[in-house]
Design an enzyme around this catalytic site. Structure first.
Site, PDB file in Angstrom:
ATOM      1  N   CYS A   2       0.850  -1.190   0.000  1.00 22.68           N
ATOM      2  CA  CYS A   2       0.000   0.000   0.000  1.00 22.68           C
ATOM      3  C   CYS A   2       0.886   1.241   0.000  1.00 22.68           C
ATOM      4  CB  CYS A   2      -0.868   0.011   1.240  1.00 22.68           C
ATOM      5  SG  CYS A   2      -1.717  -1.550   1.487  1.00 22.68           S
ATOM      6  N   ARG A  27       1.235   2.026  -5.994  1.00 21.28           N
ATOM      7  CA  ARG A  27       1.518   0.979  -5.012  1.00 21.28           C
ATOM      8  C   ARG A  27       0.289   0.144  -4.674  1.00 21.28           C
ATOM      9  NH1 ARG A  27       6.405   1.828  -2.435  1.00 21.28           N
ATOM     10  NH2 ARG A  27       5.753   0.453  -0.764  1.00 21.28           N
ATOM     11  N   TRP A  80      -3.609  -1.909  -1.311  1.00 25.99           N
ATOM     12  CA  TRP A  80      -3.562  -3.142  -2.102  1.00 25.99           C
ATOM     13  C   TRP A  80      -3.848  -4.235  -1.097  1.00 25.99           C
ATOM     14  CZ3 TRP A  80      -0.982  -7.811  -2.334  1.00 25.99           C
ATOM     15  CH2 TRP A  80      -1.085  -8.517  -3.545  1.00 25.99           C
ATOM     16  N   ASN A 106       1.328  -0.016   5.859  1.00 28.33           N
ATOM     17  CA  ASN A 106       1.687  -0.831   4.697  1.00 28.33           C
ATOM     18  C   ASN A 106       2.405  -2.066   5.227  1.00 28.33           C
ATOM     19  OD1 ASN A 106       2.740  -1.819   2.225  1.00 28.33           O
ATOM     20  ND2 ASN A 106       4.594  -0.608   2.513  1.00 28.33           N
ATOM     21  N   GLY A 107       2.168  -3.238   4.616  1.00 26.53           N
ATOM     22  CA  GLY A 107       2.878  -4.438   5.054  1.00 26.53           C
ATOM     23  C   GLY A 107       1.942  -5.437   5.699  1.00 26.53           C
ATOM     24  N   GLU A 489       9.228 -11.592 -21.551  1.00 26.86           N
ATOM     25  CA  GLU A 489       8.887 -10.227 -21.146  1.00 26.86           C
ATOM     26  C   GLU A 489       7.709  -9.680 -21.961  1.00 26.86           C
ATOM     27  OE1 GLU A 489       9.336  -8.562 -18.717  1.00 26.86           O
ATOM     28  OE2 GLU A 489       8.997  -6.489 -19.264  1.00 26.86           O
ATOM     29  N   LYS A 493       4.149  -8.572 -20.379  1.00 26.51           N
ATOM     30  CA  LYS A 493       3.595  -7.230 -20.588  1.00 26.51           C
ATOM     31  C   LYS A 493       2.151  -7.333 -21.082  1.00 26.51           C
ATOM     32  CE  LYS A 493       5.701  -5.200 -18.792  1.00 26.51           C
ATOM     33  NZ  LYS A 493       6.963  -5.444 -18.139  1.00 26.51           N
ATOM     34  N   GLU A 496      -0.293  -8.728 -18.314  1.00 32.75           N
ATOM     35  CA  GLU A 496      -0.551  -7.911 -17.118  1.00 32.75           C
ATOM     36  C   GLU A 496      -1.370  -6.659 -17.413  1.00 32.75           C
ATOM     37  OE1 GLU A 496       2.789  -6.329 -14.842  1.00 32.75           O
ATOM     38  OE2 GLU A 496       3.958  -6.064 -16.652  1.00 32.75           O
ATOM     39  N   HIS A 512       6.889 -29.862 -27.908  1.00 34.21           N
ATOM     40  CA  HIS A 512       6.728 -30.733 -26.740  1.00 34.21           C
ATOM     41  C   HIS A 512       5.473 -30.395 -25.946  1.00 34.21           C
ATOM     42  CE1 HIS A 512      10.663 -32.377 -27.626  1.00 34.21           C
ATOM     43  NE2 HIS A 512      11.076 -31.126 -27.808  1.00 34.21           N
ATOM     44  N   LYS A 611       2.771  -1.897  -7.970  1.00 28.69           N
ATOM     45  CA  LYS A 611       4.119  -1.679  -8.497  1.00 28.69           C
ATOM     46  C   LYS A 611       5.186  -2.344  -7.635  1.00 28.69           C
ATOM     47  CE  LYS A 611       7.083   0.352 -11.230  1.00 28.69           C
ATOM     48  NZ  LYS A 611       7.217  -0.279 -12.560  1.00 28.69           N
TER      49      LYS A 611
HETATM   50  C1  AGP Z   1       6.621  -5.807 -14.269  1.00 24.03           C
HETATM   51  O1  AGP Z   1       5.883  -5.325 -15.320  1.00 24.03           O
HETATM   52  C2  AGP Z   1       5.862  -6.272 -13.145  1.00 24.03           C
HETATM   53  N1  AGP Z   1       4.943  -5.326 -12.706  1.00 24.03           N
HETATM   54  C3  AGP Z   1       6.581  -7.068 -12.081  1.00 24.03           C
HETATM   55  O2  AGP Z   1       6.806  -8.308 -12.655  1.00 24.03           O
HETATM   56  C4  AGP Z   1       7.907  -6.558 -11.478  1.00 24.03           C
HETATM   57  O3  AGP Z   1       8.917  -6.596 -12.425  1.00 24.03           O
HETATM   58  C5  AGP Z   1       8.263  -7.417 -10.263  1.00 24.03           C
HETATM   59  O4  AGP Z   1       7.280  -7.254  -9.290  1.00 24.03           O
HETATM   60  C6  AGP Z   1       9.620  -7.134  -9.691  1.00 24.03           C
HETATM   61  O5  AGP Z   1       9.709  -5.841  -9.177  1.00 24.03           O
HETATM   62  P1  AGP Z   1      11.100  -5.225  -8.738  1.00 24.03           P
HETATM   63  O6  AGP Z   1      11.924  -5.085  -9.948  1.00 24.03           O
HETATM   64  O7  AGP Z   1      10.746  -3.914  -8.110  1.00 24.03           O
HETATM   65  O8  AGP Z   1      11.715  -6.185  -7.764  1.00 24.03           O
END
Ligand code: AGP
Length: 616
Positions: A2, A27, A80, A106-107, A489, A493, A496, A512, A611
């Site tokens: 959060c 966040r 979150w 947060n946490g 990657e 992208k 997500e 396979h 994030k």
């Molecule tokens: C990336 O698009 C994602 N949102 C996610 O996979 C991110 O890369 C991952 O949570 C790792 O975050 P960090 O690099 O801050 O450790």
């Protein structure tokens, strides 16, 4: 995960907190809340609290215009959800039974069930399902006129990792905050202080920042700050000035942060190279905590990371193994941390994390460090937890990234890994000096190559392809060699931000299993950039086309052959094959972006994501 913020000072806290929450929304954004300490009808003080489900816009609507009462201080939260559903009752701030103590957190408080039962046994009635609600009740019970003292007494009772800010209506000019393994920073202004999860929350107001250590308690008023250690002793520390400019927290004319950040990749790469790559082609990487002799002795490298950072690590493996001939093990941090760790003295462990706060990556780094390995944090955030937990740091200099989907931090991570690979290659005499100088030139050229690409019509062409395919229910991504992490990657992208299921596979593995997914018209994205596996990839393209699939190829600009094999081509700038992940990933970022746009989705705030993942 959060975002929390508190403000105390001479200005009205309401707009500063709402503004700060807007910059912390990356966040978490499933609910939000605000508490202002205002005057009551009896000449005393009370908290006016607003909490809403949904993103910040809902809170702004509900909070309405200023109620006219001058608030002495305020707290804000953007959530979150971890413990408790997304409801108004579970939104922060949470208050004590008498509503005199208000907390944002947060946490996770891991022992909250036991604390909750104990408090319930003492007659406390809980109003939410959250772990955080134990805090105001506990603090109220320990409060005897000194909020910092009450927090100091409560901290040892708490298990888990957290950061929180608390205010008491009887202390109208004071905020108290504490942290354990979750980020919390103090912004020091003129006659005012901010306490927040991250610097962007107050970057418009001040760049003077003070960080807190685990289990420290900070007490701030308009003019003063006191830091206490776990035993109540005072700590003195001067704030430092951060270099991020406030505009990095703005969209600067772009419709979304993600698009802005895609376009910032040339400067992210340029800044990450910075003064490290000297005009004569030599490289200076300071801060690793290893001198050249120690670096030359490194025999094994382990890269631990999550998500997009893991994909950067996978690219790094190809570069390090090819240029430096050092074996590299790349592993998802959430798995590495629970495996039997075989890293030890003589090994270099890289924790790759843009935020420097990802819980699993931090845990994996700790495990390796306890075993005696030399741990380096590869991160974008100065002063983040990863930098404190590591023996050395290699910074990317991508600037603040707000879009939940990482873009510029990914390419900056690959660039930093390329610098490390080249340095190791030279120190280990695994690469000739002429070869190293050529590669150094190619790295130096990359920011401009990407800048030219992004200014060309190529991004529009990607958009046109994306709009033709945006309604497909599934995408398969295939590639070989360095094209594999690019596929991973690209597929991440797309899933997500568009919520379209994707699979990404090494093309050789397709037979396979995944090939069974294909039917007439299935879109298959194939990374088919120039290199020694190009012909192999073309064979894989034939195989999927024979099953009726439509191929969207990512190919190197100028390649004459690909047109005869693909239904669509997304061009990527021409660079040496091993550096192609830095360019081939960009059309795939744009492709995902344009698909999500065509579907009308909020790319900066995809559902269920945050994030910074500070929980396991
Ligand atoms: C990336 O698009 C994602 N949102 C996610 O996979 C991110 O890369 C991952 O949570 C790792 O975050 P960090 O690099 O801050 O450790």
């Amino acid at each position: 995960m959060c975002g929390i913020i508190g403000y105390v000072g001479t200005r009205s806290p309401r707009s500063l907190i709402l503004d700060g929450l807007g910059r912390l929304e990356y966040r978490g954004y499933d609910s939000a809340g605000l508490a202002l300490l205002v005057g009551d009808d009896n000449g005393g003080r009370r908290f006016a609290t607003t909490r809403t489900v949904g993103n910040l816009e809902r809170l702004l609507e509900a909070a309405g215009a200023d109620d006219g009462a001058h608030a002495a201080l305020g707290l804000g939260h953007t959530r979150w959800a971890t413990h408790g559903r997304v409801t108004q009752e579970n939104a922060h701030p949470h208050a004590s039974a008498d509503e005199r103590v208000v907390v944002v957190m947060n946490g996770i408080i891991e022992n909250y069930q036991r604390l909750r039962s104990e408090l319930q046994g003492q007659g406390v009635v809980f109003r939410s399902e959250t772990d955080a609600e134990v805090l105001p009740h506990l603090i109220a019970r320990h409060y005897q006129g000194d909020l910092a003292e009450a927090v100091r007494e409560v901290l040892p009772l708490l298990g888990g990792h957290f950061a929180f800010v608390v205010a008491h209506a009887d202390e109208p000019e004071r905020l108290v905050a504490a942290r354990r393994e979750c980020p919390l920073v103090v912004g020091v202004g003129e006659g005012e202080h901010f306490v927040a999860s991250a610097i962007p929350a107050f970057l418009r107001e001040t760049r003077e920042v003070m960080t807190l250590e685990d289990d420290e308690v900070v007490s701030v008023t308009s003019h003063g700050m006191q830091i206490f250690d776990a035993h109540g002793g005072r700590s003195e520390r001067a704030p430092h000035t951060v270099e991020w400019d406030a505009d990095s927290a703005e969209k600067s004319g772009y419709p979304t942060f993600m698009l802005k950040e895609i376009h910032e990749q040339p400067s992210a790469l340029w800044d990450t190279l910075g003064d490290r790559l000297r005009p004569d082609g030599s490289i200076e990487l300071d801060g690793l905590g290893l001198d050249e002799a120690a670096l030359a002795r490194v025999e094994r490298i382990h890269i631990v990371a999550c998500g997009t950072s893991y994909h950067a690590g996978l690219v790094g493996r190809y570069l390090i193994e090819d240029w430096a001939r050092v074996p590299v093990n790349v592993e998802v941090a959430s798995e590495y941390r629970y495996r039997t760790c075989l890293a030890g003295p003589g090994d270099l462990v890289l924790g790759v994390t843009q935020s420097g706060e990802t819980a699993d990556t931090l845990a994996a780094m700790r495990v390796a460090r306890e075993r005696g390995a030399h741990v380096v944090a590869l991160t974008n955030v100065m002063g983040s937890q990863a930098t404190r937990d590591a023996d050395g740091v290699l910074y990317t200099r991508a600037g603040l990234e707000i879009g939940v989907a990482a873009t510029k931090t990914h390419t900056a991570q690959v660039m930093a890994l390329a610098l490390l690979a080249l340095t190791l290659g030279r120190l280990k005499w695994a690469i000739t000096e002429a070869g190293a100088l050529d590669l150094a030139d190619e790295l130096r050229r990359l920011p401009e190559v990407l800048e030219t690409y992004l200014a060309s019509s190529a991004p529009d062409d990607v958009g046109a392809v994306a709009r033709r395919y945006h309604d497909r229910p599934f995408f398969l991504y295939l590639g070989r060699h360095v094209g594999v992490p690019v596929c991973f990657e690209g597929a991440l992208k797309l899933k997500e931000i568009s919520y379209i299921p994707t699979e990404a596979y090494p093309a050789g593995e397709m037979k396979h299993g995944p090939i069974a997914l294909l039917e007439e018209g299935s879109p298959v994205v194939v990374v088919a950039t120039d290199g020694h596996v190009f012909d192999k990839v073309i064979s894989n393209i034939q195989e999927v086309r024979a099953r009726g699939a439509r191929v969207i190829a990512v190919a190197t600009e100028g390649n004459q052959e690909i047109a005869g094999h693909a239904d669509e081509v997304l061009w990527a700038p021409r660079v040496p094959a091993l550096l192609s992940p830095l360019t081939a990933v960009v059309p795939l970022q744009l492709f995902a972006y344009e698909v999500a746009q065509a579907l009308g989705l909020n790319v900066d705030q995809p559902r269920n994501l945050a994030k910074t993942v500070t929980v396991e």
